[in-house]
Design a protein around this motif. Structure first.
Motif, PDB file in Angstrom:
ATOM      1  N   THR A  29     -29.212   3.647  45.577  1.00 27.37           N
ATOM      2  CA  THR A  29     -28.811   2.714  44.537  1.00 27.37           C
ATOM      3  C   THR A  29     -29.376   3.072  43.182  1.00 27.37           C
ATOM      4  OG1 THR A  29     -30.688   1.277  45.024  1.00 27.37           O
ATOM      5  CG2 THR A  29     -28.625   0.804  46.161  1.00 27.37           C
ATOM      6  N   GLY A  30     -30.095   4.140  43.052  1.00 34.14           N
ATOM      7  CA  GLY A  30     -30.746   4.480  41.790  1.00 34.14           C
ATOM      8  C   GLY A  30     -29.875   5.221  40.804  1.00 34.14           C
ATOM      9  N   GLY A  31     -28.587   5.406  41.067  1.00 36.25           N
ATOM     10  CA  GLY A  31     -27.739   6.211  40.206  1.00 36.25           C
ATOM     11  C   GLY A  31     -27.319   5.551  38.913  1.00 36.25           C
ATOM     12  N   GLY A  32     -27.299   4.231  38.849  1.00 33.93           N
ATOM     13  CA  GLY A  32     -26.837   3.565  37.642  1.00 33.93           C
ATOM     14  C   GLY A  32     -25.328   3.553  37.580  1.00 33.93           C
ATOM     15  N   GLY A  33     -24.780   2.741  36.719  1.00 38.25           N
ATOM     16  CA  GLY A  33     -23.342   2.599  36.659  1.00 38.25           C
ATOM     17  C   GLY A  33     -22.694   3.208  35.433  1.00 38.25           C
ATOM     18  N   ARG A  34     -23.483   3.722  34.474  1.00 33.74           N
ATOM     19  CA  ARG A  34     -22.916   4.256  33.254  1.00 33.74           C
ATOM     20  C   ARG A  34     -22.791   5.766  33.335  1.00 33.74           C
ATOM     21  NH1 ARG A  34     -26.394   2.041  28.458  1.00 33.74           N
ATOM     22  NH2 ARG A  34     -27.544   3.813  29.241  1.00 33.74           N
ATOM     23  N   PRO A  35     -21.711   6.319  32.767  1.00 29.47           N
ATOM     24  CA  PRO A  35     -21.595   7.780  32.745  1.00 29.47           C
ATOM     25  C   PRO A  35     -22.604   8.374  31.768  1.00 29.47           C
ATOM     26  CG  PRO A  35     -19.731   6.759  31.634  1.00 29.47           C
ATOM     27  CD  PRO A  35     -20.540   5.651  32.236  1.00 29.47           C
ATOM     28  N   PRO A  36     -22.976   9.639  31.936  1.00 33.49           N
ATOM     29  CA  PRO A  36     -23.968  10.263  31.063  1.00 33.49           C
ATOM     30  C   PRO A  36     -23.436  10.591  29.662  1.00 33.49           C
ATOM     31  CG  PRO A  36     -23.221  11.826  32.682  1.00 33.49           C
ATOM     32  CD  PRO A  36     -22.610  10.501  33.040  1.00 33.49           C
ATOM     33  N   VAL A  37     -22.152  10.345  29.411  1.00 31.58           N
ATOM     34  CA  VAL A  37     -21.578  10.562  28.085  1.00 31.58           C
ATOM     35  C   VAL A  37     -21.017   9.243  27.573  1.00 31.58           C
ATOM     36  CG1 VAL A  37     -21.047  12.991  28.457  1.00 31.58           C
ATOM     37  CG2 VAL A  37     -19.358  11.288  29.039  1.00 31.58           C
ATOM     38  N   ASP A  38     -20.888   9.118  26.261  1.00 33.85           N
ATOM     39  CA  ASP A  38     -20.369   7.896  25.656  1.00 33.85           C
ATOM     40  C   ASP A  38     -18.844   7.929  25.668  1.00 33.85           C
ATOM     41  OD1 ASP A  38     -20.151   5.507  24.287  1.00 33.85           O
ATOM     42  OD2 ASP A  38     -20.437   6.426  22.322  1.00 33.85           O
ATOM     43  N   VAL A  39     -18.229   7.019  26.421  1.00 33.89           N
ATOM     44  CA  VAL A  39     -16.776   6.939  26.489  1.00 33.89           C
ATOM     45  C   VAL A  39     -16.275   5.581  25.998  1.00 33.89           C
ATOM     46  CG1 VAL A  39     -16.446   8.683  28.275  1.00 33.89           C
ATOM     47  CG2 VAL A  39     -16.890   6.331  28.937  1.00 33.89           C
ATOM     48  N   THR A  40     -17.078   4.898  25.180  1.00 33.39           N
ATOM     49  CA  THR A  40     -16.632   3.615  24.640  1.00 33.39           C
ATOM     50  C   THR A  40     -15.499   3.859  23.655  1.00 33.39           C
ATOM     51  OG1 THR A  40     -18.349   3.734  22.952  1.00 33.39           O
ATOM     52  CG2 THR A  40     -18.858   2.466  24.929  1.00 33.39           C
ATOM     53  N   GLY A  41     -14.457   3.086  23.789  1.00 26.44           N
ATOM     54  CA  GLY A  41     -13.290   3.228  22.928  1.00 26.44           C
ATOM     55  C   GLY A  41     -12.431   4.432  23.248  1.00 26.44           C
ATOM     56  N   ALA A  42     -12.579   4.980  24.429  1.00 23.38           N
ATOM     57  CA  ALA A  42     -11.836   6.192  24.806  1.00 23.38           C
ATOM     58  C   ALA A  42     -10.393   5.858  25.159  1.00 23.38           C
ATOM     59  CB  ALA A  42     -12.509   6.878  25.976  1.00 23.38           C
ATOM     60  N   ASP A  43      -9.513   6.780  24.823  1.00 23.06           N
ATOM     61  CA  ASP A  43      -8.120   6.705  25.276  1.00 23.06           C
ATOM     62  C   ASP A  43      -8.053   7.356  26.643  1.00 23.06           C
ATOM     63  OD1 ASP A  43      -7.236   5.560  22.871  1.00 23.06           O
ATOM     64  OD2 ASP A  43      -7.071   7.543  21.945  1.00 23.06           O
ATOM     65  N   VAL A  44      -7.497   6.635  27.619  1.00 24.44           N
ATOM     66  CA  VAL A  44      -7.438   7.125  28.993  1.00 24.44           C
ATOM     67  C   VAL A  44      -6.001   7.534  29.309  1.00 24.44           C
ATOM     68  CG1 VAL A  44      -7.876   6.598  31.403  1.00 24.44           C
ATOM     69  CG2 VAL A  44      -9.313   5.575  29.644  1.00 24.44           C
TER      70      VAL A  44
END
Length: 93
Positions: free
Chosen positions: A17-32
């Motif tokens: 459970t120690g992995g965390g939920g956020r990716p290591p790069v900033d993808v806020t406001g990203a177009d998917v």
């Protein structure tokens, strides 16, 4: 004996459970951009300002995996040996 077994299981649970939920790069406001391949695999590309930052691949069978561009050059990062790192989510609640 039971105490040792319990301690081992708790240590493994902490690692899972120690992995965390956020990716290591900033993808806020990203177009998917989501595409589905002929074999059923789903590929999601996360772009910030027309720059590729993260790719999520969900196979038709199996767990999804992620590739990241951590230095912002638009290419997926590779290790020193030229092997592209792939991140697997091992466990989640």
């Amino acid at each position: 004996m039971k105490i040792l077994l319990l301690a081992g299981l708790l240590a493994l649970a902490g690692c899972a459970t120690g992995g965390g939920g956020r990716p290591p790069v900033d993808v806020t406001g990203a177009d998917v951009v989501k595409t589905v391949q002929d074999n059923g695999d789903t590929i999601e590309e996360y772009r910030v300002g027309d720059q590729l930052r993260m790719v999520k691949v969900t196979p038709s069978r199996g767990a999804p995996f992620y590739m990241y561009d951590q230095n912002g050059d638009g290419r997926m990062d590779s290790d020193k040996d030229g092997v592209s790192p792939v991140y697997w989510k091992l466990y989640s609640w």
